[in-house]
Design an enzyme around this catalytic site. Structure first.
Site, PDB file in Angstrom:
ATOM      1  CB  VAL A   1      -2.473 -13.903  12.319  1.00 46.87           C
ATOM      2  CG1 VAL A   1      -3.254 -14.901  12.610  1.00 46.87           C
ATOM      3  CG2 VAL A   1      -3.242 -12.370  12.568  1.00 46.87           C
TER       4      VAL A   1
ATOM      5  CB  SER B   1       2.832   5.018  -8.581  1.00 47.92           C
ATOM      6  OG  SER B   1       2.374   3.895  -9.935  1.00 47.92           O
TER       7      SER B   1
ATOM      8  CB  THR C   1      -1.121   0.201   1.416  1.00 48.31           C
ATOM      9  OG1 THR C   1      -2.391  -1.495   1.100  1.00 48.31           O
ATOM     10  CG2 THR C   1      -1.976   1.963   1.507  1.00 48.31           C
TER      11      THR C   1
ATOM     12  CG  HIS D   1      -4.625   1.911 -12.790  1.00 48.84           C
ATOM     13  ND1 HIS D   1      -3.048   2.071 -13.709  1.00 48.84           N
ATOM     14  CD2 HIS D   1      -3.587   2.101 -11.643  1.00 48.84           C
ATOM     15  CE1 HIS D   1      -2.323   2.018 -13.234  1.00 48.84           C
ATOM     16  NE2 HIS D   1      -2.504   1.983 -11.739  1.00 48.84           N
TER      17      HIS D   1
END
Lengths: 417, 589, 123
Positions: B270, B131, B127, B135
């Site tokens: 986890v 860039s 994340t 889209h």
């Protein structure tokens, strides 16, 4: 708010120029400093070697700053600390901010730019690898150790043998860290020999010339670097690569004059110095905006900074008194053979009644040279130098006698054999 | 199912699979064995994944004589100690943009939601390292979930960014066709095809995803992008394209979710998924166990490992590294839109990147696409840097390349089918895989969240809408963006907004404190950087680093020497003199 | 037995590489220097190398946590690490003036360690 002269930066350049302007009769001087105290970079430069020329003593950075701070205390120069200048424009209007006064809009009759410089970063020299913690520029590491009281690491690799890198090699060692080595991409050390001896040789820290770091490893914290020898074009030679486990990488790879504000005011810059184009009074392309210290070009000795800063302070005072008149066509100072840059870049004085000091750096090492000043192809001044090196700035003092020999609008300074 | 498996089994008899072991069950292909290079592992994985009958590939092929780098176990620090709830209606594993979007959407309902993130902040995986492009889906392969969800999601961003108060610009993408677009065809034919045929194909693709593309002839192109290469022939403008700050979006989503009752636990890893009678029973973490019947696996490149813990593994993730070069803000305005040069043949697995810009004004080039075996390899190599300069240096030939201020890499979580894997596990009830989220994952996130909610509903989760759900989240003030008058008012309210800490980006102490004490707290230097931009300027934290560290220590009430850059990345080894004192203890001089 | 000691001269930028040859501490020859100062430098470095001691010490109640200090005069080079170690154990107290003696007669050298700056008290 109004002030006659606003000095941006309270380091050695700002201090010397403010005091000098004050002594010339301008009482309404304001220094704006972003840090919590005056001195600029000096309070963290706890080693000695400062003031040899100005005071005839070998002082530490803090001691040198203290001398000017003490002088300042005797004046009515106003100081704003913890204050950041956000904007300046070509009309000499300044916007600054601090938590006490809030946003300040200041109109100045003259501005002296003394913002110093910042350090080149890892990304700017494109060192490949990961982005762990433990990568510091030498000045930031110095701040942590000497001011904040924190040790950045315990097994250190230093890239760059400029004075800051050499000083930090010694500093880390004396604080109990292990400096594995200092790596320098050029075939010659970047700093003063005194520092190579007293920071590296004294502590048996190896200096690897013609070497660079080709990779930094470390998921969270630095785990090691890969170093390699470089060829004559400074490209790493893959077969010589060697991995060095370490937890800290210190970068001492160059200083960049900090000219964001200058550019906002549309001051004309010189790409060779990274700083504003200035004349013999340190006035920039904008009337009433002067500049001094490392913001103009990176100096080796703070003594030279103070000396040139004094000139800018006097210049600003003269400007306010209306005494600065322009030569109809300024004299351009041309960079001749083996000269990387010269300051000042132009001469505007109408008549020559005082010395002009020129500061220059060469491109390459040369032995048995003459620094020659010519006007209209006639040599008017020369200085013999047994050896010239890029890390050692050269000063030329031209007296009015010599300056009056100048004909035409160009002055060439070059290195001849 | 059996028929399908038989078809696959036949195809697996092909020569290329002969050097490894293969098997198939319920549409999932299992690959095992040893090969000589990672490229071979990828090739075989893709070969299996490309079969249309195959639903997922579990690729356990290893490379001969290569030792896997040991991954450290992250133990909780003593400074941040959130309370782990005993139970939750839904546990989301992974605090990337996907996990946080799902959390926010679920927080519309009367449900106990817990989001677990193993790093010290959200957005720490792919994340934060992309860039930031929104889209339209034009570059995606038809028939993929990527294309479908991206096309659904891209128009949603105006509303989402307004509600969440995050910066967003729909500045459009220029797909530029140049004399180099068809390098393998002689130029007189190539130029003709490039100028008169290709633009219409691209236009068609743009319309298919709901955009309103326009052909831009050379004159107009030069007006739109005065610095573009002479070799540009024509372009297609995709107005639907936009740019966003992906980590600011994620932080905003998490804060909005928290505002609406979600619990977000950082530094919580986890360790196991508890399953009984093929039903999810709970999640075991490094802080204890949470009882739950629904688990959302949004764990990015570790999603296959999480799925394995539950017995619901239907895919393996192979990381594909993407590196990006970021340039100085000074160059803002050199390029006005996102620009991508069309080049054939196209890489099958990447859209090619381009000359892009962040919503903050930094032009960036990239990304690369390199298959790497190590899930933690985020190194930017020399070859990648050179490759980026070469590839994107053509479009803007006079761009000041030496104004790089930083570069970074992210790892795309790719499955071998190279598509999103969003399904409720048939094996394990209550376990939902939201995996294989590679580009255009950021854009598709809102649509992915909607899809996941539907899956949960179908799986029996009772979803009763909250009356008081508040979709609006207000960001803290950004000093640098305010007018002179607004700045004055802000400082009057709180003088700490007058203390500028980061001189490159003009970030004030007030903003840094806002970040540290926000509903999703900033615990590290980088967390503060992501929220305020302190350290993102040209000096890269050289000046503000010590100051930010001091404020962080003061506000968290911990000693300065314990401050970290990111999780477990200590800034210091102790106070000055501490090494000398250690020497004494060991009896050295 | 003759021993050769190497020194890089720091007197001027030529940085001559000087060789000093001695036997049983009696200087036999100094070569490699291009001037008399270089010779003197090598001899001084051999007989009694000294350096200014530079470090920081912890300080209580000051506006900063560390106080830069220096030795008033150069100390024998071989004492450097021990002195720095010794200074790591002490704490100064604000306010301090530049030049104040922080540690008297360090390690019996007869040389004081003094403060390198003013450091006022924290409010």
């Amino acid at each position: 708010m109004r002030a006659d002269i606003v000095v941006i930066g309270g380091g050695p350049a700002g201090l010397a120029s403010a005091v000098s302007a004050y002594k010339e009769g301008i009482k309404d001087v304001l220094i704006i400093e972003r840090d919590m105290e005056l001195g600029g970079i000096l309070p963290q430069c706890i080693h000695d070697g400062f003031g040899n020329f100005i005071f005839g003593e070998m002082l530490t950075g803090p001691e040198y700053a203290q001398r000017y701070i003490n002088e300042l205390k005797k004046t009515e120069i106003k100081i704003k600390l913890n204050t950041m200048v956000l904007e300046i424009d070509s009309n000499k209007r300044i916007i600054a901010v601090n938590s006490k006064d809030g946003l300040l809009e200041i109109e100045a009759k003259a501005i002296i730019l003394a913002m110093g410089c910042r350090e080149r970063t890892r990304a700017q020299i494109l060192i490949p690898g990961e982005r762990p913690s433990g990568i510091y520029t030498a000045g930031t590491a110095q701040r942590y150790i000497n001011i904040e009281g924190m040790m950045p690491g315990k097994k250190i690799v230093i890239l760059g043998s400029g004075d800051v890198g050499l000083i930090m090699a010694r500093r880390f060692t004396l604080e109990g860290a292990e400096v594995e080595g200092v790596y320098e991409i050029m075939p010659n050390p970047g700093g003063l020999t005194r520092n190579v001896v007293q920071c590296l040789e004294d502590y048996d820290i190896p200096l690897y010339l013609s070497h660079t770091i080709t990779n930094i490893e470390g998921r969270r914290r630095v785990e090691g670097v890969t170093v390699a020898k470089v060829d004559s074009k400074m490209k790493p030679i893959k077969e010589t690569e060697r991995f060095i486990p370490c937890d800290t990488v210190i970068l001492s790879v160059g200083l960049i004059p900090e000219n964001e504000l200058s550019k906002k005011a549309e001051v004309k810059m010189d790409p060779r110095t990274g700083g504003p184009i200035v004349d013999e009074r340190m006035e920039t392309s904008i009337p009433g905006i002067f500049a001094c210290g490392n913001v103009v070009h990176v100096h080796d000795l703070v003594d030279d900074v103070s000396e040139a800063a004094e000139v800018s302070g006097k210049g600003a005072a003269e400007y306010i008194a209306g005494k600065l008149k322009e030569r109809k066509i300024p004299i351009n100072v041309k960079n001749g053979r083996n000269v990387r840059y010269i300051v000042p870049q132009i001469i505007r004085a109408e008549k020559f009644d005082k010395d002009i000091k020129f500061y220059l750096r060469v491109k390459e090492i040369e032995k048995n040279t003459r620094i020659v000043v010519s006007s209209n192809e006639k040599e008017i001044f020369e200085k013999k130098e047994r050896i010239v090196r890029p890390p050692e700035m050269i000063k030329l003092n031209l007296s009015p006698e010599i300056l009056n020999k100048i004909t035409g609008n160009e002055l060439t300074i070059e290195v001849k054999k | 199912m059996k028929d399908n498996d038989q078809k696959i089994a036949e195809k697996l008899k092909k020569k290329k699979f002969s050097k490894i072991k293969t098997s198939v069950k319920n549409g999932i292909v299992y690959l095992d064995g040893e090969v000589n290079s990672w490229d071979e592992v990828i090739e075989l994985g893709h070969a299996a994944g490309e079969m249309k009958e195959v639903k997922g590939v579990i690729n356990n092929i290893i490379v001969k004589d290569v030792k896997e780098k040991k991954r450290e176990k992250n133990l909780p620090k003593d400074t941040y100690n959130p309370h782990l709830p005993e139970r939750a209606d839904v546990v989301i594993i992974g605090g990337g943009v996907i996990g946080c979007f799902i959390a926010r959407e679920l927080s519309r309902y009367n449900l106990e939601i817990v989001l677990l993130e193993k790093e010290s902040d959200v957005a720490c995986g792919a994340t934060k390292a992309n860039s930031g492009q929104i889209h339209t889906g034009v570059g995606e392969e038809s028939g993929t979930l990527k294309k479908k969800l991206c096309a659904e999601a891209w128009p949603m961003y105006d509303k989402i960014t307004e509600e969440l108060d995050v910066p967003f610009k729909r500045n459009g993408l220029l797909v530029v066709i140049t004399k180099d677009t068809l390098p393998k065809i002689p130029s007189f034919i190539g130029n003709f095809i490039s100028k008169y045929i290709i633009p219409y194909i691209v236009m068609r693709k743009g319309k298919d995803v709901g955009d309103k593309p326009r052909i831009i002839k050379r004159d107009e192109l030069l007006r739109m992008e005065p610095n573009i290469t002479d070799r540009a022939l024509v372009a297609v403008f995709m107005p639907g394209y936009g740019i966003i700050c992906p980590y600011k979006l994620t932080i905003a989503l998490a804060e909005n979710a928290i505002q609406n009752g979600t619990k977000v636990l950082l530094e919580t890893e986890v360790r196991d998924i508890l399953v009984e009678d093929k039903k999810v029973r709970g999640v075991m973490t490094n802080r204890g166990t949470i009882e739950t019947q629904f688990v959302i696996n949004a764990a990015g490149i570790f999603a296959d490992e999480i799925a394995e813990m539950a017995g619901a593994k239907e895919f393996t993730i192979h990381p594909r590294k993407g590196s990006i070069l970021l340039f100085d803000k000074e160059e803002e305005g050199y390029v006005n839109h996102q620009v991508s040069e069309l080049r054939f043949p196209q890489d099958p697995y990447t859209k090619g990147g381009g000359v892009l810009m962040t919503v903050d004004g930094n032009i960036n080039w990239g990304p690369t696409a390199i298959e790497v075996p190590d899930k933690e390899d985020k190194s930017v190599t020399h070859e990648e840097i050179e490759g980026i300069f070469e590839k994107y240096g053509f479009i803007f030939p006079n761009f000041p390349k030496n104004s790089v201020i930083t570069y970074f890499a992210g790892l795309r979580a790719a499955t071998y089918k190279e598509d999103f894997f969003i399904k409720a596990s048939k094996n394990i009830r209550g376990f939902v895989n939201v995996a294989g989220i590679q580009s255009p994952g950021l854009t598709a996130a809102p649509a992915i969240a909607e899809m996941v909610l539907k899956i949960l509903k179908d799986a029996g989760l009772k979803m009763e809408e909250k009356e008081n759900f508040n979709p609006v989240r207000k960001a803290s003030p950004v000093f640098d963006k305010l007018s002179v008058e607004e700045k004055k008012k802000l400082i009057e309210k709180n003088p700490l907004y007058g203390n500028v800490i980061c001189r490159c980006e003009h970030v004030t102490e007030g903003e840094i404190i806002d970040a540290i004490h926000s509903p999703l707290p900033a615990l590290t230097i980088d967390a503060i950087k992501r929220r305020t931009r302190a350290g993102m300027g040209r000096c890269q934290g050289g000046f503000c680093g010590p100051r930010v560290a001091a404020i962080l220590a003061r506000e968290l009430g911990i000693p300065l020497e314990k401050i970290t850059k990111d999780r477990n990345s200590n800034m210091f080894v102790g106070r000055t003199k501490s090494l000398l004192m250690e020497e004494d203890k060991c009896g050295q001089t | 037995m003759k021993r050769i000691h190497n020194f890089t001269c720091i007197v001027c930028p030529l940085s001559c590489q000087i060789e000093l040859i001695e036997e049983r501490n009696k200087i036999l020859e100094v070569k490699g220097n291009r001037c008399k100062q270089g010779e003197k430098y090598a001899i001084d470095e051999f007989k009694n190398p000294v350096r200014i001691l530079i470090t920081t010490v912890y300080i209580e109640d000051g506006i900063l946590p560390m106080l830069p200090v220096r030795s008033e005069k150069p100390i024998p080079k071989s004492f450097m690490k021990k002195c720095v170690k010794e200074l790591s154990k002490i704490k100064a107290k604000a306010p301090v003036r530049c030049g104040d003696v922080i540690y008297e007669n360090i390690l019996d050298t007869g040389i004081n360690v003094i403060a390198s700056r003013d450091l006022i008290r924290r409010k």
